[in-house]
Motif scaffolding. Sequence first.
Motif, mmCIF file in Angstrom:
data_model
loop_
_atom_site.group_PDB
_atom_site.id
_atom_site.type_symbol
_atom_site.label_atom_id
_atom_site.label_comp_id
_atom_site.label_asym_id
_atom_site.label_seq_id
_atom_site.Cartn_x
_atom_site.Cartn_y
_atom_site.Cartn_z
ATOM 1 N N LEU B 129 0.815 -1.218 0.000
ATOM 2 C CA LEU B 129 0.000 0.000 0.000
ATOM 3 C C LEU B 129 0.844 1.261 0.000
ATOM 4 N N PHE B 130 1.882 1.226 0.872
ATOM 5 C CA PHE B 130 2.695 2.436 1.019
ATOM 6 C C PHE B 130 3.979 2.387 0.206
ATOM 7 N N GLY B 131 4.116 1.298 -0.597
ATOM 8 C CA GLY B 131 5.315 1.119 -1.416
ATOM 9 C C GLY B 131 5.725 2.360 -2.186
ATOM 10 N N PRO B 132 4.795 2.994 -2.905
ATOM 11 C CA PRO B 132 5.180 4.150 -3.731
ATOM 12 C C PRO B 132 5.864 5.246 -2.920
ATOM 13 N N LEU B 133 5.633 5.275 -1.607
ATOM 14 C CA LEU B 133 6.302 6.282 -0.776
ATOM 15 C C LEU B 133 7.783 5.986 -0.630
ATOM 16 N N SER B 134 8.128 4.715 -0.575
ATOM 17 C CA SER B 134 9.535 4.400 -0.349
ATOM 18 C C SER B 134 10.260 3.909 -1.600
ATOM 19 N N PHE B 135 9.495 3.526 -2.629
ATOM 20 C CA PHE B 135 10.138 3.050 -3.850
ATOM 21 C C PHE B 135 9.826 3.982 -5.017
ATOM 22 N N LYS B 136 10.836 4.203 -5.846
ATOM 23 C CA LYS B 136 10.638 5.033 -7.035
ATOM 24 C C LYS B 136 10.509 4.112 -8.239
ATOM 25 N N LYS B 137 9.416 4.233 -8.988
ATOM 26 C CA LYS B 137 9.210 3.341 -10.131
ATOM 27 C C LYS B 137 10.152 3.676 -11.270
ATOM 28 N N LEU B 138 10.671 2.630 -11.926
ATOM 29 C CA LEU B 138 11.484 2.821 -13.116
ATOM 30 C C LEU B 138 10.592 2.557 -14.336
ATOM 31 N N PRO B 139 10.999 3.030 -15.514
ATOM 32 C CA PRO B 139 10.144 2.843 -16.702
ATOM 33 C C PRO B 139 9.848 1.376 -17.014
ATOM 34 N N ARG B 140 10.806 0.479 -16.729
ATOM 35 C CA ARG B 140 10.617 -0.928 -17.090
ATOM 36 C C ARG B 140 9.604 -1.567 -16.124
ATOM 37 N N PRO B 141 8.829 -2.564 -16.581
ATOM 38 C CA PRO B 141 7.846 -3.177 -15.675
ATOM 39 C C PRO B 141 8.498 -3.874 -14.480
ATOM 40 N N MET B 142 7.810 -3.892 -13.377
ATOM 41 C CA MET B 142 8.242 -4.563 -12.151
ATOM 42 C C MET B 142 9.636 -4.123 -11.685
ATOM 43 N N ALA B 143 9.945 -2.839 -11.812
ATOM 44 C CA ALA B 143 11.271 -2.386 -11.379
ATOM 45 C C ALA B 143 11.173 -1.074 -10.614
ATOM 46 N N THR B 144 11.778 -1.046 -9.430
ATOM 47 C CA THR B 144 11.775 0.190 -8.639
ATOM 48 C C THR B 144 13.127 0.357 -7.963
ATOM 49 N N LEU B 145 13.379 1.562 -7.504
ATOM 50 C CA LEU B 145 14.581 1.823 -6.712
ATOM 51 C C LEU B 145 14.140 2.370 -5.360
ATOM 52 N N LEU B 146 14.967 2.137 -4.349
ATOM 53 C CA LEU B 146 14.661 2.682 -3.025
ATOM 54 C C LEU B 146 14.750 4.206 -3.052
ATOM 55 N N ARG B 147 13.814 4.846 -2.397
ATOM 56 C CA ARG B 147 13.917 6.302 -2.286
ATOM 57 C C ARG B 147 14.839 6.702 -1.136
ATOM 58 N N PHE B 148 14.828 5.901 -0.074
ATOM 59 C CA PHE B 148 15.626 6.218 1.122
ATOM 60 C C PHE B 148 16.502 5.015 1.457
ATOM 61 N N PRO B 149 17.609 5.265 2.153
ATOM 62 C CA PRO B 149 18.439 4.126 2.565
ATOM 63 C C PRO B 149 17.643 3.204 3.486
ATOM 64 N N MET B 150 17.821 1.920 3.303
ATOM 65 C CA MET B 150 17.156 0.954 4.186
ATOM 66 C C MET B 150 18.194 -0.043 4.646
ATOM 67 N N PRO B 151 18.093 -0.452 5.937
ATOM 68 C CA PRO B 151 19.143 -1.346 6.446
ATOM 69 C C PRO B 151 19.216 -2.632 5.624
ATOM 70 N N GLY B 152 20.437 -3.024 5.247
ATOM 71 C CA GLY B 152 20.624 -4.295 4.565
ATOM 72 C C GLY B 152 20.382 -4.256 3.069
ATOM 73 N N LEU B 153 19.892 -3.148 2.533
ATOM 74 C CA LEU B 153 19.631 -3.114 1.093
ATOM 75 C C LEU B 153 20.512 -2.076 0.407
ATOM 76 N N ASP B 154 21.140 -2.487 -0.672
ATOM 77 C CA ASP B 154 21.995 -1.583 -1.418
ATOM 78 C C ASP B 154 21.110 -0.660 -2.255
ATOM 79 N N ARG B 155 21.372 0.626 -2.194
ATOM 80 C CA ARG B 155 20.470 1.562 -2.887
ATOM 81 C C ARG B 155 20.593 1.529 -4.395
ATOM 82 N N ARG B 156 21.712 0.922 -4.913
ATOM 83 C CA ARG B 156 21.842 0.815 -6.364
ATOM 84 C C ARG B 156 20.872 -0.232 -6.907
ATOM 85 N N ARG B 157 20.423 -1.100 -6.008
ATOM 86 C CA ARG B 157 19.730 -2.296 -6.446
ATOM 87 C C ARG B 157 18.327 -2.020 -6.984
ATOM 88 N N VAL B 158 18.033 -2.590 -8.151
ATOM 89 C CA VAL B 158 16.692 -2.478 -8.703
ATOM 90 C C VAL B 158 15.838 -3.573 -8.091
#
Lengths: 451, 435
Positions: B129-158
């Motif tokens: 529900l709140f995903g769009p707040l923390s994830f930024k959608k990329l043009p390709r289907p089923m792909a997002t990037l983190l908007r904010f740093p999150m523990p354990g997740l690399d921010r480069r990661r799609v």
Amino acid sequence: MRQDLIDAFSKIVGAEHVLTGKEKLLDYADAATPGSSRIPDAIIEPANTAEVSQVLALANAEKISVFPRGYGSSVYKAGISASGGVILLLKRMNSILEIDTANLAATIEPGVLIADLDREVHKSGLMFPPDPGTLSTATIGGLVSQNATSMRSLKYGSTKHYVMGLEIVLADGRILNTGGKNVKDVAGYDLTKLMTGSEGSLGVFTKIIVKLMPAPETVKCLLATFDSLEKASKTVETILGDKIVPSALELFDNITLRAIGSELPAGLSPDAAAALLIEIDGIQTVVDSNTDKTTAILQSHGAAKILTAQTDEEINALWSARRAILPSLSKLNSAVLIADAIVPRSKTSNMLTAIASIAAKNNTTIAVFGHIGDGILHPAIVYNPADKNELSQAANSINAMSALALTLGGKFSSSYQKDTSGPAEMYAKQAIKLSLDPNNILNPITRIKEG
Amino acid sequence: MMLKDKELLKDINDAISNCMKCGNCMEVCPIYKELKTESAVARGKLSLIEAVLNGNSEITAGFDKRMSMCVSCKACTAKCPCGVKADELIIRARQAAVSSRGLHPIKNVVFKLLKNRRLFDFSLRMAGLFGPLSFKKLPRPMATLLRFPMPGLDRRRVLAPFAATPLRSQYPEVIKVDNPKMRVGFFTGCTINYIYTDVGKAVINVLKENNVEVVLPPLQHCCGIPVFTSGDIELAKVFAKHNIETFERYNFDYIVASCGSCTMAFKKEYPEMFHDDPEMKERAEAIAKKTYEISEFLVDVVKFDKSKLGEVNVTVTMHDPCHMARGIKVTSQPREILQSIPGLKFVEMKDADRCCGAGGSFSVAHYDVALQINNRKIENIADTNADIVATSCGMCRMHIIDGLERYKLPQDVVHVIQLLDKSYQVGAAKRTKAS
């Protein structure tokens, strides 16, 4: 090891290429040699000749033992520490520097895998004939250090026939170049030959120039089973007596066949007393005619079953059974002690019979396989070194087989047993070792010291 | 301490001693290929376990770190001429490490959440529900990037977005068909329930097309593989028992899953987990016998209807997930499905069954190595010039999309069944038009 020494080594190769700390060292305590685990003081990974030279100069000045290592796949105690010291890991030096198709030569670094070299030269229709059982994990440096024989030694000779030149760093760091791409490239002492097979005790190879051969036009393979070892070895005598020189002629005894079991090609019974793997290569017409002749010999000598392989896939299936031998044997018990028993070809039958009685007498399991076409047999003792009884039975068997090989006019060697060189030979070997490595830092080999 | 550590590993002493240190695993280990260190490969890890067994070392932070450097791709086990199941021994070593030193703090938090089915469900719904707040959608289907740093997740990661509504909430428990020829329980697994609901929908559509009644047991929970491979065997058993009990209640003809790892859990790991509990083992085996991966099920059991397929004009290559190729050994059936689709051109990539680097939580903990492994996969994909990569694992899909995005390659990654679903849809549309 002293911190100042670690710092000094780090300065040469970069701190990330000096491994210390117990867990990292434990990784390098073993190679594929049973019962010889020993923890080194450090692992040093040089990237080039200059770094090897500086590392050895420092080690020599500080009298630190140095044990060269590639992928650690040796079953002959190579690549592991005998007494602390440092392991010189040559895996980073893994470039194929040149493939010279005009001169049929390749210049390569010691950490190149045989399989990778094979793949590269095949692109130019060439081959590097020495083909050890472990080609996907054996490096060229290890091959030359051990002067390894291979499956194809019968027709193509052993590693020493393919080493044209070397760049070697001596114990004190001096860089020596021997031989080269010319066919005749030496006057006086043939240092290339001396260094080939020196087991890392005279210097560290940093570049190796090897001879290449045109790859054969065609290859065919036969695998035949027999109901006695005797029939198999008589067959070998007849094939060679009829002037057929297969590129490989390999023996499997019953213990070996049973160990391989499910890895055997379909249609072959592991209950056979012996099997021969025969590879014939060359020009199509010659291969066809020799295959026919060989098949006739196999039939007349009572082969129970004969498989013929022609496509790459079929040939690989037969060879993978051969390559499965050592690992399959090692599943039978905790360790396999593998030896080289080399006898004149005409005596292989006697050697095989005698090994069977030695095994029975000492209550040991001895599998025998090997390059029977060359008279090279690998008796492999399957045992548990932790069991005192089994250990002493294994030792007794080794000694008995060694004495037997000498009586038959042959040679015997194993990682377990001491050098059988006579006093004059030992004197010469020691003199060479001490003049090139006076501090005895390079792969300090106990058997030379003990001699 | 040493003595205790030694005891923890005692039962694998014999299995370890079968390793002859030949190093053949070096040839196939994807991590070794990148790092070239002995500690990366099975031989080095087994040496270290052996040292603990011999009392020469103990279970330290270094031990944990080394054991964590394994994608559980089973390539070493498939290669090993001595038949040493190194991947399983490494998981056993992780278990010993969990007993001796406890779980990694991040995993501890995640597993605590995972353990509570309802809380887990609630959290992932919220994430959707709140995903769009923390994830930024990329043009390709089923792909997002983190908007904010999150523990354990690399921010480069799609990453893939969480679904706004989980799959199981989009359907009734029982999905009826007119003349059902069989009734199957669908084990969705977490990635398909909460992320790749598109796969779950395709599975349901395809089964309906073949007159199979599908049931989505609402109480099903994570298969437990992530917990199991991390070495928390006791928690894994809790999950296994829960799922066995849940599916037992229905008396299904078959159970299907559309993820290689989940299928492997049901088919292989559950019976193995209860090796010392005869009653549970028997129950686990009964469930295992009924369980199929979806493509395996469609080809071997249902003999899916090829007459209704419509044209899908795309070039497709296939990535075999490790647990499909070496875990449950299902590689020919997905290809049979793809090749039966009219118009679809199938091309093999080099090393199709080589690990893509995802390795479940491996790519979270060791993102850089996971990328290096992934680069080779992406290069092999690029060489095929395919439009689409088909695979059968959500983690692989996510990790390959990450790689394709990094290389700016246009290919999409989908589950094999999504292409089959598409083909059925095209076929149906054509029939409607014709009538």
